[in-house]
Design a protein around this motif. Structure first.
Motif, mmCIF file in Angstrom:
data_model
loop_
_atom_site.group_PDB
_atom_site.id
_atom_site.type_symbol
_atom_site.label_atom_id
_atom_site.label_comp_id
_atom_site.label_asym_id
_atom_site.label_seq_id
_atom_site.Cartn_x
_atom_site.Cartn_y
_atom_site.Cartn_z
ATOM 1 N N MET A 80 9.285 0.961 -2.794
ATOM 2 C CA MET A 80 8.321 1.693 -3.587
ATOM 3 C C MET A 80 7.282 2.298 -2.639
ATOM 4 O O MET A 80 6.839 1.646 -1.706
ATOM 5 N N PRO A 81 6.865 3.546 -2.892
ATOM 6 C CA PRO A 81 5.842 4.165 -2.035
ATOM 7 C C PRO A 81 4.557 3.335 -2.016
ATOM 8 O O PRO A 81 4.205 2.714 -3.015
ATOM 9 N N PRO A 82 3.852 3.348 -0.883
ATOM 10 C CA PRO A 82 2.706 2.448 -0.722
ATOM 11 C C PRO A 82 1.415 2.861 -1.415
ATOM 12 O O PRO A 82 0.559 2.020 -1.659
ATOM 13 N N PHE A 83 1.224 4.135 -1.739
ATOM 14 C CA PHE A 83 -0.053 4.559 -2.331
ATOM 15 C C PHE A 83 0.107 4.704 -3.839
ATOM 16 O O PHE A 83 0.985 5.411 -4.323
ATOM 17 N N TYR A 105 2.867 7.158 -7.811
ATOM 18 C CA TYR A 105 3.196 6.563 -6.506
ATOM 19 C C TYR A 105 3.447 7.678 -5.493
ATOM 20 O O TYR A 105 4.141 8.645 -5.804
ATOM 21 N N TRP A 106 2.894 7.511 -4.260
ATOM 22 C CA TRP A 106 3.055 8.500 -3.214
ATOM 23 C C TRP A 106 3.341 7.835 -1.878
ATOM 24 O O TRP A 106 2.901 6.723 -1.631
ATOM 25 N N GLU A 107 4.036 8.554 -1.016
ATOM 26 C CA GLU A 107 4.337 8.078 0.332
ATOM 27 C C GLU A 107 3.133 8.189 1.259
ATOM 28 O O GLU A 107 3.025 7.438 2.222
ATOM 29 N N THR A 108 2.242 9.151 0.989
ATOM 30 C CA THR A 108 1.066 9.366 1.840
ATOM 31 C C THR A 108 -0.195 9.360 0.973
ATOM 32 O O THR A 108 -0.135 9.587 -0.243
ATOM 33 N N GLU A 109 -1.335 9.133 1.610
ATOM 34 C CA GLU A 109 -2.586 9.009 0.870
ATOM 35 C C GLU A 109 -3.129 10.325 0.299
ATOM 36 O O GLU A 109 -3.667 10.318 -0.812
ATOM 37 N N GLU A 168 -3.546 0.887 -1.686
ATOM 38 C CA GLU A 168 -2.421 0.931 -0.759
ATOM 39 C C GLU A 168 -1.738 -0.424 -0.823
ATOM 40 O O GLU A 168 -2.378 -1.464 -0.668
ATOM 41 N N GLN A 169 -0.438 -0.413 -1.073
ATOM 42 C CA GLN A 169 0.343 -1.647 -1.053
ATOM 43 C C GLN A 169 0.721 -1.922 0.396
ATOM 44 O O GLN A 169 1.346 -1.091 1.047
#
Length: 80
Positions: free
Chosen positions: A1-4, A20-24, A51-52
């Protein structure tokens, strides 16, 4: 799962809308858009950007409204 993760609750503990996103940057833009639409002072809305972390923890990046007695919205700190 994407961290943001950006989450919007219309009342604390209620159903949520989550992105959910890969970047902030896109997560932060969504948080700001939701804040401008729903972040009214006299509302029960809660908007968070976290952020996870790889170790399973979470880092709170922004929250509306700020936690009473806690760090201000936009302060970085770990959750859990």
């Amino acid at each position: 799962m994407p961290p943001f993760v950006t989450a919007l609750h219309f009342r604390p503990g209620g159903p949520q809308v989550t992105g959910y996103w890969e970047t902030e940057p896109p997560a932060a833009r969504t948080w700001a858009a939701w804040f401008h639409l729903y972040g009214l002072p006299a509302t029960t809305t809660v908007i968070t950007l976290i952020e996870q972390l790889p170790d399973g923890g979470e880092r709170l990046i922004k929250r509306w409204p700020p936690q009473p007695g806690g760090l201000p919205a936009g302060s970085d700190h770990r959750i859990g």
